[in-house]
Scaffold this active site. Structure first.
Site, PDB file in Angstrom:
ATOM      1  N   CYS A  89      33.890  36.528  31.816  1.00 14.06           N
ATOM      2  CA  CYS A  89      34.875  36.994  30.839  1.00 14.06           C
ATOM      3  C   CYS A  89      35.032  36.032  29.664  1.00 14.06           C
ATOM      4  O   CYS A  89      35.488  36.441  28.591  1.00 14.06           O
ATOM      5  CB  CYS A  89      36.221  37.213  31.509  1.00 14.06           C
ATOM      6  N   GLN A 155      37.078  39.239  42.096  1.00 12.98           N
ATOM      7  CA  GLN A 155      38.192  39.012  41.179  1.00 12.98           C
ATOM      8  C   GLN A 155      39.433  39.786  41.613  1.00 12.98           C
ATOM      9  O   GLN A 155      40.568  39.339  41.403  1.00 12.98           O
ATOM     10  CB  GLN A 155      37.786  39.415  39.758  1.00 12.98           C
ATOM     11  N   ARG A 218      49.397  52.596  25.518  1.00 11.20           N
ATOM     12  CA  ARG A 218      50.257  53.705  25.940  1.00 11.20           C
ATOM     13  C   ARG A 218      51.584  53.564  25.167  1.00 11.20           C
ATOM     14  O   ARG A 218      52.454  52.796  25.539  1.00 11.20           O
ATOM     15  CB  ARG A 218      50.535  53.641  27.440  1.00 11.20           C
ATOM     16  N   SER A 244      43.680  44.597  33.354  1.00 13.02           N
ATOM     17  CA  SER A 244      43.072  44.882  32.055  1.00 13.02           C
ATOM     18  C   SER A 244      42.326  46.203  32.078  1.00 13.02           C
ATOM     19  O   SER A 244      41.799  46.628  33.102  1.00 13.02           O
ATOM     20  CB  SER A 244      42.115  43.754  31.662  1.00 13.02           C
ATOM     21  N   HIS A 345      39.846  44.948  27.718  1.00  7.97           N
ATOM     22  CA  HIS A 345      39.122  43.688  27.968  1.00  7.97           C
ATOM     23  C   HIS A 345      37.624  43.979  27.954  1.00  7.97           C
ATOM     24  O   HIS A 345      37.028  44.258  28.996  1.00  7.97           O
ATOM     25  CB  HIS A 345      39.574  43.137  29.322  1.00  7.97           C
ATOM     26  N   CYS A 375      40.750  33.380  32.453  1.00 10.23           N
ATOM     27  CA  CYS A 375      40.089  33.179  33.744  1.00 10.23           C
ATOM     28  C   CYS A 375      38.703  33.808  33.692  1.00 10.23           C
ATOM     29  O   CYS A 375      38.471  34.776  32.968  1.00 10.23           O
ATOM     30  CB  CYS A 375      40.916  33.780  34.872  1.00 10.23           C
TER      31      CYS A 375
END
Length: 389
Positions: A89, A155, A218, A244, A345, A375
């Site tokens: 990430c 994860q 949203r 995410s 993400h 992270c």
């Protein structure tokens, strides 16, 4: 030592899985942000020393060196080299740090750090899944198995472990998710993202239009709606609503030396103050930003109170919440325009995406210092500290 400066950073508006950006080949999406960065800054394309492209799922349309392919699909000359990197990430945040290190070492003067991920066209885990399905191996080696017997590095499991370790309930996680949507919606309505977003033309049932608004927000989110979403693990606290969003997108930042600022008549938006990367427990996996931030602040001679804005990637709600508690940080300074729970993400693109948001938010707020961290798979975390120029 030579200083490294960020001249500008841009991103696409996020696209939901199968949504607005699903018709864009990731190479062309990455090329679009490269072109926009050059057009906006006025830097000589021939003067770019390198392009460092973050991408996690390097297969299919994102295979065969997607960074170089993006250069070849862009307006940049063929003489501009590129490399593709994977720090999960944090791939394009690492691209920023590699670019800055090149500039600070004096070996290069003008480097683009970028990232791309089409999670629609190259779904998460695709390269691994294809090899495993064909019986061609798995990422976990015999020596890893001997060191971590029976452990599946996940994860999702890590997020649950962090939530439990820090005493969060699902209600707390869901409230954080709701606030992410509220902040992202408010920022969009205020036009706060307008300066950082590169419009992309898309085809719709009503004809062509420009995609300029993050698709995952949203605007009518409620705590009841978020709380009704099914949990990812039985008895857990993590759901798709407090994690995410899968997202398509690309982003890029121009990193230069002081000599390049003068040579090309550029104006810096920020100076890079510190770059830190640390690693820890690969099973809990997602907690490392807490400790990496402590190290980065020590190395920079700063305290958390000196930092005006923080961008902490919302991979899962417990991560920024644990980070806030551990650092005794101010929630009002965290992800002020919402985060990945609302905005998406796009894995390899998130590092430079967050930097684009951070430098523009610092400019609007008049703050001095910004901090970015996230992270990463394997128990790794990057931290980048910047000072508004």
């Amino acid at each position: 030592m030579t200083q490294a400066y960020i001249v500008d950073a841009v991103r696409t508006a996020g696209g939901r899985r199968g949504g607005a950006l699903s018709g864009w080949h990731p190479v062309d999406m990455a090329a679009a942000v490269l072109d926009a960065l050059v057009d906006r800054t006025g830097v000589d394309p021939a003067g770019i020393d390198d392009v460092i492209m973050g991408c996690v799922s390097q297969g299919g349309e994102q295979g065969f060196q997607v960074g170089r392919n993006a250069v070849l699909a862009s307006k940049l000359p063929e003489s501009v080299p590129a490399v593709t990197i994977d720090r999960q990430c944090g791939s394009s945040q690492q691209a920023i740090q590699f670019a800055a290190q090149a500039v600070m070492s004096g070996t290069q003067d003008v480097v683009i750090a970028a990232g791309v991920e089409s999670m629609t066209r190259v779904p998460m885990f695709t390269p691994v899944a294809l090899f495993e399905k064909a019986g061609l191996g798995t990422p976990k080696s015999p020596r890893q198995e001997a060191r971590y017997p029976g452990v599946q590095f996940s994860q999702f499991t890590g997020a649950e472990m962090v939530a439990r370790k820090h005493g969060f309930t699902r209600d707390v996680l869901d409230m954080f998710a709701l606030e992410s949507h509220r902040r992202a919606a408010a920022a969009t309505e205020r036009g706060d993202f307008a300066d950082e977003i590169v419009p992309l033309e898309i085809e719709t049932e009503d004809g062509k239009r420009l995609h300029t608004r993050d698709e995952g927000i949203r605007y009518d989110a409620t705590i009841e709606g978020i709380g009704s979403v099914k949990l990812l693990q039985e008895g857990g606290m993590i759901s798709a609503a407090n994690a995410s969003q899968i997202c398509d997108g690309a982003s890029a930042a121009l990193i230069v030396s002081e000599a390049a600022l003068k040579r090309y008549g550029l104006t810096a938006r920020a100076r890079i103050v510190n770059m830190t990367v640390t690693a820890g427990d690969p099973v809990v996996m997602l907690e490392e930003p807490l400790f990496a931030t402590e190290k980065a602040l020590r190395r920079a001679g700063l305290s958390i109170g000196d930092i005006d804005l923080y961008e902490v990637n919302e991979a899962f709600a417990p991560i920024p919440l644990a980070w806030l508690r551990h650092l005794d940080a101010d929630p009002a300074k965290l992800n002020v325009n919402g985060g990945a729970i609302a905005l998406g993400h796009p894995l390899g693109a998130s590092g430079t995406k967050l930097m684009a948001t951070l430098i523009h938010a610092l400019a609007k707020s008049g703050g001095r210092y910004g901090l970015q961290t996230m992270c990463e798979g394997g128990g790794i975390a990057n931290v980048t500290l910047i000072e508004r120029a």
